[in-house]
Design an enzyme around this catalytic site. Sequence first.
Site, PDB file in Angstrom:
ATOM      1  N   SER A 180       0.838  -1.194   0.000  1.00 37.82           N
ATOM      2  CA  SER A 180       0.000   0.000   0.000  1.00 37.82           C
ATOM      3  C   SER A 180       0.872   1.243   0.000  1.00 37.82           C
ATOM      4  O   SER A 180       1.991   1.228   0.530  1.00 37.82           O
ATOM      5  CB  SER A 180      -0.907   0.018   1.239  1.00 37.82           C
ATOM      6  OG  SER A 180      -1.547   1.274   1.389  1.00 37.82           O
ATOM      7  N   TYR A 193      -2.500  -0.936  10.120  1.00 37.44           N
ATOM      8  CA  TYR A 193      -2.558  -1.324   8.701  1.00 37.44           C
ATOM      9  C   TYR A 193      -1.269  -0.910   7.989  1.00 37.44           C
ATOM     10  O   TYR A 193      -0.660  -1.694   7.260  1.00 37.44           O
ATOM     11  CB  TYR A 193      -3.770  -0.652   8.050  1.00 37.44           C
ATOM     12  CG  TYR A 193      -3.884  -0.835   6.552  1.00 37.44           C
ATOM     13  CD1 TYR A 193      -4.535  -1.941   6.009  1.00 37.44           C
ATOM     14  CD2 TYR A 193      -3.367   0.116   5.672  1.00 37.44           C
ATOM     15  CE1 TYR A 193      -4.652  -2.100   4.637  1.00 37.44           C
ATOM     16  CE2 TYR A 193      -3.478  -0.031   4.307  1.00 37.44           C
ATOM     17  CZ  TYR A 193      -4.125  -1.138   3.786  1.00 37.44           C
ATOM     18  OH  TYR A 193      -4.235  -1.290   2.424  1.00 37.44           O
TER      19      TYR A 193
END
Length: 287
Positions: A180, A193
């Site tokens: 990400s 995350y």
Amino acid sequence: MTEPVPTKSTQEYPGQHKDLDPQPDLLKFRDGREHVGTGKLLNKRSIITGGDSGIGKAAAIMFAREGSDVVITCFHQELPDAEHTKDLIEKEGRKCHIFVADLSYSETCTNLVQFAVEKMGGIDVLVNNVAYQKLAETIEDISDEQWDHTFKTNIYSFFWITKAALKHMKPGSAIVNAASINAYVGRPDLSDYTSTKGAVVSFTRALSNQYASRGIRANAVAAGPIYTPLVHSTFPSEMIEVSNQVPMGRMGQPSEVASCYLFLACSDGGYITGQTIHPNGGTVVNG
């Protein structure tokens, strides 16, 4: 082309593909053309975790159009979206098998690989795509249970599945891991995350060095803001609008990330391993 417009109210986690309006582009691109298969994955066998919606859904359909049979995973509440993915894959003339499970458990991940081998006869491509995220303003707002679940879903599952799958992967096989942009920009309200996605990048680099000599490639894709159910089930609409503020001025479509998965999975990316591709709308991360 459809332009993502933030919904007035967000979906409940993990979100539903069918409830997004407008519908995300799974095979279409900005110039209006649709992905045309040319046999880049002809008769290959792929696992795509989280293949029910979003980027995983687009990748599963694109892989099928390129000739691959696919095993996808989903949670029980995502089964309608997964069945829709299966229908679209079968329209491409390929087989799709659905594995319903929570991949935050080691045994479940091992069972997934065994299921895939039983259904397809082997594994040529592994796409570790499943993810969990939940907003938390600071680390003080993250419980031990949330931290543990985020890591078990976003990096432990990658380890468990990859470890089991490598026993069945031959030279020429490929692994694609979902990282990400947050691993590079350090998003503060997704620190758990973000941490897992940094681990994914490092895991991919180590994996590539371990298996390059055996003819198995491992790469990552670090997507930016993409129009998916996960985004709409995680962020309020005003935050989604802010996420559009990348140099290109818009969210990406699942098709624009799935094409990166495909590139790394097929022989077009045959001289690439240990790298990370950044479909993020122009944010320069130097990573």
